[in-house]
Design a protein around this motif. Structure first.
Motif, PDB file in Angstrom:
ATOM      1  N   ILE A 175      13.513   1.691  -0.896  1.00 18.11           N
ATOM      2  CA  ILE A 175      12.653   2.509  -1.761  1.00 18.11           C
ATOM      3  C   ILE A 175      12.737   3.968  -1.290  1.00 18.11           C
ATOM      4  O   ILE A 175      12.767   4.241  -0.092  1.00 18.11           O
ATOM      5  N   GLN A 178      10.656   9.510  -0.108  1.00 20.40           N
ATOM      6  CA  GLN A 178       9.925  10.676  -0.630  1.00 20.40           C
ATOM      7  C   GLN A 178       8.818  10.239  -1.583  1.00 20.40           C
ATOM      8  O   GLN A 178       7.728  10.808  -1.582  1.00 20.40           O
ATOM      9  N   VAL A 179       9.118   9.225  -2.400  1.00 24.53           N
ATOM     10  CA  VAL A 179       8.096   8.732  -3.333  1.00 24.53           C
ATOM     11  C   VAL A 179       6.968   8.064  -2.543  1.00 24.53           C
ATOM     12  O   VAL A 179       5.789   8.236  -2.859  1.00 24.53           O
ATOM     13  N   GLU A 181       6.035   8.812   0.523  1.00 29.43           N
ATOM     14  CA  GLU A 181       5.254   9.877   1.153  1.00 29.43           C
ATOM     15  C   GLU A 181       4.315  10.524   0.134  1.00 29.43           C
ATOM     16  O   GLU A 181       3.141  10.767   0.410  1.00 29.43           O
ATOM     17  N   MET A 182       4.857  10.772  -1.073  1.00 26.75           N
ATOM     18  CA  MET A 182       4.031  11.356  -2.126  1.00 26.75           C
ATOM     19  C   MET A 182       2.812  10.457  -2.379  1.00 26.75           C
ATOM     20  O   MET A 182       1.675  10.933  -2.454  1.00 26.75           O
ATOM     21  N   GLU A 184       1.392   8.372  -0.425  1.00 32.94           N
ATOM     22  CA  GLU A 184       0.445   8.458   0.692  1.00 32.94           C
ATOM     23  C   GLU A 184      -0.401   9.724   0.578  1.00 32.94           C
ATOM     24  O   GLU A 184      -1.615   9.687   0.729  1.00 32.94           O
ATOM     25  N   VAL A 185       0.267  10.843   0.279  1.00 33.15           N
ATOM     26  CA  VAL A 185      -0.441  12.122   0.170  1.00 33.15           C
ATOM     27  C   VAL A 185      -1.482  12.048  -0.948  1.00 33.15           C
ATOM     28  O   VAL A 185      -2.564  12.620  -0.842  1.00 33.15           O
ATOM     29  N   TYR A 186      -1.156  11.314  -2.003  1.00 39.13           N
ATOM     30  CA  TYR A 186      -2.098  11.219  -3.117  1.00 39.13           C
ATOM     31  C   TYR A 186      -3.107  10.099  -2.927  1.00 39.13           C
ATOM     32  O   TYR A 186      -3.785   9.698  -3.871  1.00 39.13           O
ATOM     33  N   LEU A 188      -2.985   6.751  -2.102  1.00 35.96           N
ATOM     34  CA  LEU A 188      -2.900   5.348  -2.484  1.00 35.96           C
ATOM     35  C   LEU A 188      -3.150   4.476  -1.257  1.00 35.96           C
ATOM     36  O   LEU A 188      -2.608   4.726  -0.190  1.00 35.96           O
ATOM     37  N   ARG A 196       2.051  -0.988  -6.825  1.00 29.79           N
ATOM     38  CA  ARG A 196       2.481  -0.012  -7.831  1.00 29.79           C
ATOM     39  C   ARG A 196       3.728   0.762  -7.439  1.00 29.79           C
ATOM     40  O   ARG A 196       4.398   1.324  -8.300  1.00 29.79           O
ATOM     41  N   ILE A 197       4.022   0.811  -6.140  1.00 26.87           N
ATOM     42  CA  ILE A 197       5.189   1.592  -5.721  1.00 26.87           C
ATOM     43  C   ILE A 197       6.304   0.676  -5.198  1.00 26.87           C
ATOM     44  O   ILE A 197       7.420   0.681  -5.710  1.00 26.87           O
ATOM     45  N   PRO A 200       7.483  -2.709  -7.689  1.00 29.05           N
ATOM     46  CA  PRO A 200       8.252  -2.287  -8.868  1.00 29.05           C
ATOM     47  C   PRO A 200       9.556  -1.584  -8.494  1.00 29.05           C
ATOM     48  O   PRO A 200      10.553  -1.735  -9.174  1.00 29.05           O
ATOM     49  N   GLY A 201       9.528  -0.864  -7.374  1.00 28.50           N
ATOM     50  CA  GLY A 201      10.741  -0.178  -6.957  1.00 28.50           C
ATOM     51  C   GLY A 201      11.810  -1.131  -6.466  1.00 28.50           C
ATOM     52  O   GLY A 201      13.001  -0.869  -6.610  1.00 28.50           O
ATOM     53  N   SER A 276      12.616  -1.329 -18.306  1.00 26.35           N
ATOM     54  CA  SER A 276      12.808  -0.414 -19.435  1.00 26.35           C
ATOM     55  C   SER A 276      12.680   1.040 -19.003  1.00 26.35           C
ATOM     56  O   SER A 276      13.126   1.938 -19.701  1.00 26.35           O
ATOM     57  N   TRP A 277      12.091   1.280 -17.795  1.00 26.15           N
ATOM     58  CA  TRP A 277      12.000   2.652 -17.287  1.00 26.15           C
ATOM     59  C   TRP A 277      13.343   3.159 -16.794  1.00 26.15           C
ATOM     60  O   TRP A 277      13.553   4.355 -16.674  1.00 26.15           O
TER      61      TRP A 277
END
Lengths: 289, 258
Positions: A175, A178-179, A181-182, A184-186, A188, A196-197, A200-201, A276-277
């Motif tokens: 995974i 960087q995503v 880390e983002m 974590e900063v936000y 979650l 969610r991270i 799915p990843g 689909s993403w």
């Protein structure tokens, strides 16, 4: 023996090429239709040739039965219910084995992917066991579990475990940091991060593992059922071999092919839906209204 | 885009503000901060005070300690000695009042634009995400996948994601570096508008001197872990004219110090 029948088929091939233009002319209109029918021409020609070769005695019908007799066997076994009975028995083993082996592989893949100590403790052992061909376990498995359901489900579970484990582990481990880390900063929390991270990843990779696993699933089942079973497609074909019912043997092989195809189509449908993403699937998403 | 922003502004009754931003921000202070990685000292005896609601730009070469500074303020790293404090309280880990915009947009590819903005899933996150997307000019994109967006649109989503929780300090780590020149100017205007309206304290890290002068109240040049220059940018807002001779002069002075 096989050489002789091949030679027979080859002699007939020239006959087919003479017939081919006649059937090609029959539609008469447009290159479009011919384009659409073209991929079917060869399989149909082979079936026709096969039928002729078998009926005319060029090949021994007892060893390579004609397509029509396979179709007749299909109809006969469908009507007496045994085809459905054996197919269901096989499918049930396959699904139970997949759920058990795949479930364990998935959980261990996630745990080892997320938690280094678990990886250090477990991964090298798993890699070592992975290099043992699981079908080599058959004699041991028969000693342990006898020839009952448990033995076959165990073998299927072992077969599907490794591809699911490997690909889940790889998916979790790769995974984009960087995503993560983002996230974590936000703010979650652990649970949201995994649901969610991370999962799915890892999903594209997990689905690749699933497709490999489905291949191993049928493979293991065929071998396990031909060795020891009282029902299932493998048993059906081995039983038919005893009575020289080659048409039933061939039918069993076709059923395996179809089951494999169905499993593969199902995975592809899942992929299209849950990925689909992904840029690779977006063209297809737009295609469906 | 810019038009849509201005009109939504005017639509609100009491937004006819004076140029001075309202102080919703928190003051930020670093005193005698040092940061070492092993034997390597990245920041030494570094002190800096940013009053609430101000816009500070930190300029410097790569490896000059800019990103380290940012990570210390964000609470992603701890200083080796000295203190970093926000609103009078020492920073200890991540703070929900502080939001960080990365160099890359870092959108989650398997979540739609609206879900990315509402990544923390607070109360009524869908509504607030929609409203914030409107503020950054992406009102009808909430159900798109990130992969269909352009680079500038992705950074707008990232900006909306940072602003959705009404942060009081916004940290920007070279967020426009990878954008083309026109998109970058658009983003500057957007950021200036949002900052004027919301008044969060802003720290922008950049190596683009023109960008620093176009946006900030004050520019600090960081060289080898210490402040090499600290000047106020006393130009009236909104700053639309890049060829302003005063701005050009400031840029020259900053470049000499870098």
């Amino acid at each position: 023996m096989a050489e002789a029948s091949l030679a027979g088929a080859r002699t007939e091939a020239s006959g087919a090429s003479r017939r081919q233009p006649v059937s090609g002319r029959a539609p008469g209109q447009g290159a479009a239709l011919r384009q659409r029918l073209a991929p079917w021409a060869l399989p149909i020609a082979i079936l026709i040739l096969w039928e002729i070769a078998s009926r005319s005695g060029l090949v021994t019908a007892r060893l390579i039965p004609a397509p029509t007799s396979v179709a007749a066997a299909f109809w006969r076994l469908l009507l007496d219910g045994s085809l459905l009975y054996h197919t269901l028995a096989s499918t049930q083993r396959a699904v139970i084995g997949l759920v058990i082996g795949g479930g364990i592989g998935f959980v261990l893949g996630v745990v080892n992917g997320l938690w280094r100590p678990a990886e250090t403790f477990l991964d090298s052992t798993i890699q070592m066991v992975r290099n043992v061909p699981h079908l080599a376990l058959i004699p041991l498995v028969i000693l342990w579990f006898g020839i009952g359901e448990t033995a076959k489900i165990f073998l299927v579970s072992v077969g599907v475990f490794f591809p699911i484990y490997m690909n889940t582990f790889y998916g979790v481990r790769t995974i984009d940091p960087q995503v993560v880390e983002m996230a974590e900063v936000y703010g979650l929390n652990r649970r949201a991060m995994i649901l969610r991270i991370i999962l799915p990843g890892a999903l594209p990779s997990i689905l690749v593992g699933l497709r490999y696993a489905l291949g191993f699933m049928w493979l293991t089942l065929i071998v396990a059922e031909t060795i020891s079973a009282t029902n299932g497609i493998g048993y059906m074909t081995m039983n038919a071999r005893e009575f020289l019912q080659t048409d039933v043997v061939l039918l069993g092989i076709i059923v395996y092919a179809l089951l494999g195809k169905v499993a593969d189509l199902a995975t592809r449908a899942i992929e299209r839906r849950v990925l689909s993403w992904h840029p690779a699937y977006q063209g297809q998403e737009m295609g469906t209204p | 885009m810019t038009l849509a922003l201005t009109s939504s502004h005017i639509a609100k009754p009491h937004v006819a503000r004076e140029p001075k931003p309202p102080v919703n921000g928190l003051p930020l202070s670093l005193s005698n901060v040092e940061k070492r990685f092993g034997a390597l000292s990245v920041l030494q005896h570094f002190s800096l005070d940013v009053p609430a609601g101000r816009f500070l730009a930190v300029v410097g070469r790569s490896g000059g300690g800019k990103s380290t500074l940012m990570r210390l303020i964000a609470g992603l790293d701890k200083p080796s000695s000295g203190t970093v404090s926000i609103g009078g309280a020492a920073v200890d880990g991540l703070n929900p009042d502080v939001r960080l915009l990365f160099q890359e947009a870092r959108l989650v590819p398997w979540q739609r634009v609206g879900e990315n903005v509402g990544i923390a899933r607070g109360p009524r996150w869908q509504e607030t995400a929609r409203a914030t997307l409107r503020d950054v000019g992406l009102e009808d994109r909430e159900n798109d996948w990130p992969s269909v967006l352009s680079g500038g649109q992705k950074q707008r989503v990232a900006l909306a994601r940072a602003l959705v929780s009404q942060p009081r300090i916004l940290l920007l780590d070279e967020p426009f570096g990878a954008l083309d020149a026109l998109t970058r100017i658009e983003m500057h205007r957007l950021l200036e508008t949002l900052w004027t309206a919301r008044g969060f304290t802003t720290v922008l890290i950049t190596h683009d001197v023109a960008e620093a002068v176009a946006l900030a109240d004050r520019v600090v040049v960081l060289r080898e872990g210490a402040v090499a220059l600290d000047i106020d940018i006393d130009l009236e807002r909104p700053r639309r004219e890049l060829a302003d001779p005063r701005a050009v002069d400031l840029q020259r002075r900053i470049l000499e110090a870098v």
